[in-house]
Every structure is written in structure tokens, then in C-alpha cells.
Design a protein around this motif. Sequence first.
Motif, mmCIF file in Angstrom:
data_model
loop_
_atom_site.group_PDB
_atom_site.id
_atom_site.type_symbol
_atom_site.label_atom_id
_atom_site.label_comp_id
_atom_site.label_asym_id
_atom_site.label_seq_id
_atom_site.Cartn_x
_atom_site.Cartn_y
_atom_site.Cartn_z
ATOM 1 N N PHE A 116 31.233 17.723 39.981
ATOM 2 C CA PHE A 116 31.899 16.144 40.433
ATOM 3 C C PHE A 116 33.163 16.379 41.559
ATOM 4 O O PHE A 116 33.659 15.517 41.612
ATOM 5 N N LYS A 117 32.828 17.310 42.368
ATOM 6 C CA LYS A 117 34.081 17.486 43.350
ATOM 7 C C LYS A 117 34.137 16.242 44.343
ATOM 8 O O LYS A 117 35.321 16.086 44.634
ATOM 9 N N HIS A 118 32.884 15.547 44.496
ATOM 10 C CA HIS A 118 33.147 14.494 45.472
ATOM 11 C C HIS A 118 33.277 13.095 44.819
ATOM 12 O O HIS A 118 33.458 11.977 45.137
ATOM 13 N N ARG A 119 33.422 13.087 43.166
ATOM 14 C CA ARG A 119 33.605 12.015 42.502
ATOM 15 C C ARG A 119 34.661 12.167 41.386
ATOM 16 O O ARG A 119 34.640 11.947 40.366
ATOM 17 N N ARG A 120 35.770 13.218 41.872
ATOM 18 C CA ARG A 120 36.833 13.435 41.053
ATOM 19 C C ARG A 120 38.086 12.401 41.345
ATOM 20 O O ARG A 120 38.222 12.137 42.332
ATOM 21 N N ILE A 121 38.570 11.693 40.230
ATOM 22 C CA ILE A 121 39.456 10.710 40.680
ATOM 23 C C ILE A 121 40.651 11.096 39.556
ATOM 24 O O ILE A 121 40.579 11.765 38.615
ATOM 25 N N LYS A 122 41.845 10.342 39.581
ATOM 26 C CA LYS A 122 42.763 10.482 38.999
ATOM 27 C C LYS A 122 43.451 9.138 38.701
ATOM 28 O O LYS A 122 43.549 8.115 39.641
ATOM 29 N N ILE A 123 44.484 9.143 37.685
ATOM 30 C CA ILE A 123 45.345 7.847 37.403
ATOM 31 C C ILE A 123 46.554 8.511 38.028
ATOM 32 O O ILE A 123 47.259 9.613 37.478
ATOM 33 N N PRO A 124 47.317 8.013 38.794
ATOM 34 C CA PRO A 124 48.555 8.474 39.572
ATOM 35 C C PRO A 124 49.605 8.513 38.434
ATOM 36 O O PRO A 124 49.566 7.639 37.632
ATOM 37 N N GLN A 125 50.582 9.350 38.786
ATOM 38 C CA GLN A 125 51.814 9.741 37.883
ATOM 39 C C GLN A 125 52.870 9.748 38.882
ATOM 40 O O GLN A 125 52.737 10.313 39.916
ATOM 41 N N TRP A 126 53.555 8.867 38.599
ATOM 42 C CA TRP A 126 55.024 9.038 39.542
ATOM 43 C C TRP A 126 55.909 10.072 39.205
ATOM 44 O O TRP A 126 56.484 10.687 40.070
ATOM 45 N N ASP A 127 55.799 10.772 37.840
ATOM 46 C CA ASP A 127 56.436 11.966 37.644
ATOM 47 C C ASP A 127 55.597 13.078 37.659
ATOM 48 O O ASP A 127 55.150 13.365 36.521
ATOM 49 N N ALA A 128 55.643 13.834 38.644
ATOM 50 C CA ALA A 128 54.617 14.870 38.949
ATOM 51 C C ALA A 128 54.987 16.154 37.853
ATOM 52 O O ALA A 128 53.987 17.209 37.722
ATOM 53 N N SER A 129 56.270 15.921 37.294
ATOM 54 C CA SER A 129 56.533 17.303 36.296
ATOM 55 C C SER A 129 56.124 17.117 34.874
ATOM 56 O O SER A 129 56.271 18.198 34.234
#
Length: 161
Positions: A116-129
Motif C-alpha cells: 500500500f505504499k501509494h495509498r498510505r495515509i495518516k491522521i496528522p498529529q501536532w505533537d510528533a513526540s
Amino acid sequence: MIHIILYQPEIPQNTGNIGRMCAITRSRLHLIHPLGFEITDKQLKRSGMDYWERLDVYHHEDWAAFEKSSTRPQNDIYLFSTHAQTPHWDIAYQDECGLLFGNEGSGVPPAIHEQFKHRRIKIPQWDASLRSLNLATSAGIATYEALRQIVTKDDLGLPCL
């Protein structure tokens, strides 16, 4: 219809909550085995409540069985991953698409990431830690964004504004 695909979920309360959401949204739930709990687990039933009986759920012995299944999504499947670059809101979801989530401990194996390398998505996180959102929370955010794009007020029986 949206398809929610859980790859080897480990925590019954998460799966129960996701099942409840799927019943309410008329989404199909796919459970890829092995599971980290028994489907009769008291916590699963408690979080899924009596909604479990109204749930459109399919069990798949493993990933290969899911891929061969006639019940799988007819359109694109998107893998939600903290390693992805594309935010989930940049996708144009279609009816009969699938939203794939890895398990709480280790996600999905590298082969599925590659698939799924071309259909990987994320829910953004404002705190990357911080590591990530809870699985049930992530599935809810993703499902409602996809439905927001797909479902019309007429589908819900709501009066037009």
C-alpha cells in the motif's frame, strides 16, 4: 458503504467500539485473524453493547484470505499509518473503499506497507513526540471523514438546507 479493516487487533475494547461505530454508520467490519482476544470476550461485548448483533462483520483467517474474499472493498483500500506523508483529508474517498488499520502493538507487517505504499495515509498529529492516537479514535476520525465526502443529506434522510 465504507469497509473498516482491522489487521489482527489486540484490544477487545477497541474492536468493540469500532464495531459499534460500524453498526451505527452501516459500515462493514473486516477482522483479520489471529485476534488478540476471543470474540466472546466480555470487554468486546461491553464496548460493542447490543450493537454487535446488528454489525456487518466478516472474519478472515489471515491477510491472504481477506484478499481472496468476495466481501472485500470494491474500490481502493487506504492504509492508515503514522509513517505516511499524506493527510487523510487529502484523499477523495469513494463508496466501497476500505480503511485499513494495523494492530495496537505493531501495526501491519512490512509486506503490507509495501503493498500500500501509494495509498498510505495518516491522521496528522501536532505533537510528533507522542506515538499515536488510539485505534478506535483513529477509525472513528477516518470513517467519518470518508462518510462526510460520500454520504449526502438525502442518504441520511435529513432535510435539505
